[in-house]
Scaffold this motif. Structure first.
Motif, PDB file in Angstrom:
ATOM      1  N   PHE A 205     130.328  63.213 141.706  1.00  0.00           N
ATOM      2  CA  PHE A 205     130.251  63.710 140.332  1.00  0.00           C
ATOM      3  C   PHE A 205     131.690  63.792 139.830  1.00  0.00           C
ATOM      4  N   VAL A 206     131.952  63.276 138.625  1.00  0.00           N
ATOM      5  CA  VAL A 206     133.323  63.185 138.106  1.00  0.00           C
ATOM      6  C   VAL A 206     133.398  63.792 136.707  1.00  0.00           C
ATOM      7  N   ASP A 207     134.380  64.690 136.500  1.00  0.00           N
ATOM      8  CA  ASP A 207     134.512  65.338 135.187  1.00  0.00           C
ATOM      9  C   ASP A 207     135.735  64.855 134.409  1.00  0.00           C
ATOM     10  N   ALA A 212     133.515  65.584 142.935  1.00  0.00           N
ATOM     11  CA  ALA A 212     132.796  66.347 143.963  1.00  0.00           C
ATOM     12  C   ALA A 212     131.810  65.405 144.633  1.00  0.00           C
ATOM     13  N   PHE A 213     131.878  65.311 145.971  1.00  0.00           N
ATOM     14  CA  PHE A 213     131.141  64.270 146.689  1.00  0.00           C
ATOM     15  C   PHE A 213     129.765  64.732 147.169  1.00  0.00           C
ATOM     16  N   THR A 214     128.866  63.766 147.278  1.00  0.00           N
ATOM     17  CA  THR A 214     127.502  63.976 147.759  1.00  0.00           C
ATOM     18  C   THR A 214     127.389  63.400 149.178  1.00  0.00           C
ATOM     19  N   PRO A 215     126.261  63.606 149.873  1.00  0.00           N
ATOM     20  CA  PRO A 215     126.102  62.998 151.204  1.00  0.00           C
ATOM     21  C   PRO A 215     126.196  61.469 151.162  1.00  0.00           C
ATOM     22  N   ALA A 216     126.734  60.880 152.219  1.00  0.00           N
ATOM     23  CA  ALA A 216     126.780  59.421 152.353  1.00  0.00           C
ATOM     24  C   ALA A 216     125.363  58.893 152.596  1.00  0.00           C
ATOM     25  N   VAL A 217     125.090  57.693 152.090  1.00  0.00           N
ATOM     26  CA  VAL A 217     123.753  57.085 152.185  1.00  0.00           C
ATOM     27  C   VAL A 217     123.919  55.629 152.601  1.00  0.00           C
ATOM     28  N   GLN A 218     122.916  55.081 153.293  1.00  0.00           N
ATOM     29  CA  GLN A 218     122.919  53.635 153.543  1.00  0.00           C
ATOM     30  C   GLN A 218     121.740  52.988 152.844  1.00  0.00           C
ATOM     31  N   ASP A 219     122.056  52.005 151.991  1.00  0.00           N
ATOM     32  CA  ASP A 219     121.057  51.242 151.242  1.00  0.00           C
ATOM     33  C   ASP A 219     120.687  49.989 152.038  1.00  0.00           C
ATOM     34  N   HIS A 220     119.557  49.360 151.680  1.00  0.00           N
ATOM     35  CA  HIS A 220     119.096  48.123 152.317  1.00  0.00           C
ATOM     36  C   HIS A 220     118.768  47.116 151.212  1.00  0.00           C
ATOM     37  N   VAL A 271     142.311  53.598 131.013  1.00  0.00           N
ATOM     38  CA  VAL A 271     141.433  53.540 129.822  1.00  0.00           C
ATOM     39  C   VAL A 271     140.912  54.899 129.369  1.00  0.00           C
ATOM     40  N   GLY A 272     141.324  55.981 130.039  1.00  0.00           N
ATOM     41  CA  GLY A 272     140.839  57.303 129.643  1.00  0.00           C
ATOM     42  C   GLY A 272     139.920  57.902 130.678  1.00  0.00           C
ATOM     43  N   PRO A 273     139.555  59.185 130.504  1.00  0.00           N
ATOM     44  CA  PRO A 273     138.804  59.906 131.543  1.00  0.00           C
ATOM     45  C   PRO A 273     137.405  59.373 131.783  1.00  0.00           C
ATOM     46  N   TYR A 274     137.012  59.404 133.044  1.00  0.00           N
ATOM     47  CA  TYR A 274     135.685  58.985 133.490  1.00  0.00           C
ATOM     48  C   TYR A 274     134.859  60.250 133.699  1.00  0.00           C
ATOM     49  N   GLN A 275     133.731  60.363 132.975  1.00  0.00           N
ATOM     50  CA  GLN A 275     132.855  61.534 133.104  1.00  0.00           C
ATOM     51  C   GLN A 275     131.432  61.067 133.393  1.00  0.00           C
ATOM     52  N   GLY A 276     130.986  61.359 134.597  1.00  0.00           N
ATOM     53  CA  GLY A 276     129.649  60.921 134.985  1.00  0.00           C
ATOM     54  C   GLY A 276     129.525  60.871 136.488  1.00  0.00           C
ATOM     55  N   ILE A 277     128.710  59.933 136.958  1.00  0.00           N
ATOM     56  CA  ILE A 277     128.518  59.749 138.405  1.00  0.00           C
ATOM     57  C   ILE A 277     129.196  58.441 138.790  1.00  0.00           C
ATOM     58  N   ILE A 321     130.442  68.509 134.404  1.00  0.00           N
ATOM     59  CA  ILE A 321     130.946  67.137 134.219  1.00  0.00           C
ATOM     60  C   ILE A 321     131.476  66.961 132.804  1.00  0.00           C
ATOM     61  N   VAL A 322     130.704  67.414 131.802  1.00  0.00           N
ATOM     62  CA  VAL A 322     131.122  67.189 130.405  1.00  0.00           C
ATOM     63  C   VAL A 322     132.195  68.179 129.959  1.00  0.00           C
ATOM     64  N   ASN A 323     132.292  69.336 130.645  1.00  0.00           N
ATOM     65  CA  ASN A 323     133.277  70.351 130.266  1.00  0.00           C
ATOM     66  C   ASN A 323     134.562  70.288 131.084  1.00  0.00           C
ATOM     67  N   GLY A 324     134.598  69.415 132.098  1.00  0.00           N
ATOM     68  CA  GLY A 324     135.795  69.298 132.937  1.00  0.00           C
ATOM     69  C   GLY A 324     136.005  70.470 133.861  1.00  0.00           C
TER      70      GLY A 324
END
Length: 447
Positions: A205-207, A212-220, A271-277, A321-324
């Motif tokens: 998650f990025v403000d 702030a990090f989430t659990p690692a996952v493995q995709d297929h 390019v400016g701040p990244y807000q999202g996932i 996220i939106v409020n930083g």
């Protein structure tokens, strides 16, 4: 609290369920198909394409949301986040320029190179065929196979790898030419060195400044069992109770986090701040984690592994996220395993069945303890129809992976239609195969 949700797939169904855990949330959704899972928990729905900016603006004026969450990548590419912020709606999902970290592979690779970010790979981009053969030949001479990628979005199906979808580097040249001639993914091509190792994904998650990090996952991503067949949007995924993966050391995980922190800072400068996932897809190599690609939103299926484990109020995270103010939140996840498997139309992804009825016994699935997320289905006249893409995601959450996998297989018995799924996802044999790949690579590098 009025929340605008954009998107109608299983990822968005998981987002909707996570938001609705807060009883104050009233959900308003824009989606192109009538996803029954999202539809029934929304106050109001606009059945319009998620890239229809005019329709979204009209819906915003009608419902006056307090905050918005954008699920898929296509609305980010056309600048929906920019429009929503301009309309006074704080939005979880990066604006058009920061979203280039996904929507332009050329931008992503160039950014990593410019800011000297670890995890970069050797690459070159081309807008004409001139120079393509020479570049691929120069890598071949050094014994390096290549990956060929359209620069723009292709729904997770445009990338082709030598040794998998491409026979050799000569075939890679032909595919590069096809991308340029047929204008696939914007008609520009990126040629990269092929990475050897085991893939994993990490979300943050990025403000704008904090991550702030989430659990690692493995995709297929491969369509068929044993990691065979064409690349898809993802046939399923798993996560472990310790929030790592069996082949991933603490050092590997910390290095991947460092790469993502540096990427967030580079995007801000460029390019400016990244807000999202932010979704980092990594290849764990003998040299450590390397970036395969970034996505500017939750992975699909990984969102279904992550969100059910979240102990925090997801709305509060969205507001941070939106409020930083993410640094003020102590992000917590259940110490449990998850397995997600996608049920997809027969023939997916190359020639999928469309328009056929799919039957789902929700009550029986609930009794198994599994979670059900509707994806690319359309509800009409009280029936569910296949649309040609992945149809339904089924998730097991438990103390260990074996139990999760058993729950999912039991639940999938109650889904009937012209569909298939990968039974091997979450099986211990397949996980051991990944561990063995890394063991051999590490041993080989020491010889």
């Amino acid at each position: 609290m009025k929340v605008l949700l954009i998107g109608g797939g299983a990822r968005e169904h998981a987002i909707a369920e996570a938001l609705r855990k807060n009883p104050s949330v009233k959900l308003y959704t824009v989606m192109k198909n009538r996803n029954p899972g999202i539809y029934r928990i929304s106050e109001k729905v606009s059945l319009k394409p998620e890239t229809d900016v005019e329709a979204i603006m009209s819906f915003v004026n009608e419902v006056n949301p307090d905050i918005a969450v954008i699920g898929p990548e296509a609305p980010l590419e056309v600048g929906v986040a920019d429009v929503l912020w301009d309309m006074g709606v704080p939005t979880v999902g990066p604006k058009k320029d920061p979203a280039q970290i996904e929507t332009s592979k050329e931008f992503m690779r160039g950014l990593m190179k410019k800011y000297n970010i670890k995890g970069s790979v050797e690459y070159a981009s081309f807008d004409t065929y001139e120079g393509v053969e020479e570049y691929i030949d120069s890598l071949s001479e050094r014994g390096i196979d290549v990956v060929v990628k359209p620069v723009g979005l292709t729904g997770g199906k445009g990338v082709k790898v030598v040794g998998e979808q491409l026979k050799d580097n000569e075939e890679a040249k032909k595919y590069a030419k096809e991308i340029l001639e047929k204008n696939i993914g914007g008609g520009k091509v990126v040629i990269e060195e092929k990475l050897v190792g085991v893939e994993f994904t990490l979300h943050g998650f990025v403000d704008g400044k904090n991550i702030a990090f989430t659990p690692a996952v493995q995709d297929h991503p491969h369509a068929y069992e044993g990691d065979e067949g064409p690349i898809t949007g993802g046939m399923g995924s798993y996560s472990c109770p310790d929030h790592k993966l069996p082949f991933l050391s603490d050092r590997d995980l910390e290095e991947a986090k460092e790469i993502m922190r540096d990427t967030v800072e580079a995007i801000r400068k460029e390019v400016g701040p990244y807000q999202g996932i932010l979704y980092g897809q990594f290849m764990l190599t003998v040299e450590g984690p390397k970036v395969v690609e970034y996505n500017a939103r939750f992975g699909d299926p990984e969102a279904m592994n992550i969100l059910p484990l979240l102990k925090n109020d997801f709305l509060e995270i969205c507001e941070a996220i939106v409020n930083g103010t993410l640094d003020k939140i102590n992000l917590e996840f259940e110490r449990k395993a998850t397995v997600c498997k996608y049920v997809a139309p027969k023939g997916y992804p190359t020639n999928p069945v469309k328009g056929e009825v799919i039957k789902v016994d929700e009550e029986k699935i609930r009794e198994t303890g599994a979670l059900l997320y509707y994806a690319s289905v359309d509800e009409r006249d009280g029936k569910l129809y296949l649309t040609g893409s992945r149809s339904i995601a089924v998730v097991g959450v438990s103390e260990n992976i074996e139990e999760c996998e058993r729950i999912v297989e039991e639940a999938i018995k109650y889904i009937e239609g012209e569909v298939f799924h990968r039974r091997d996802i979450g099986k211990i044999e397949l996980i051991k195969k990944r561990i063995e790949i890394m063991r051999k690579l590490r041993e080989g590098s020491r010889e």
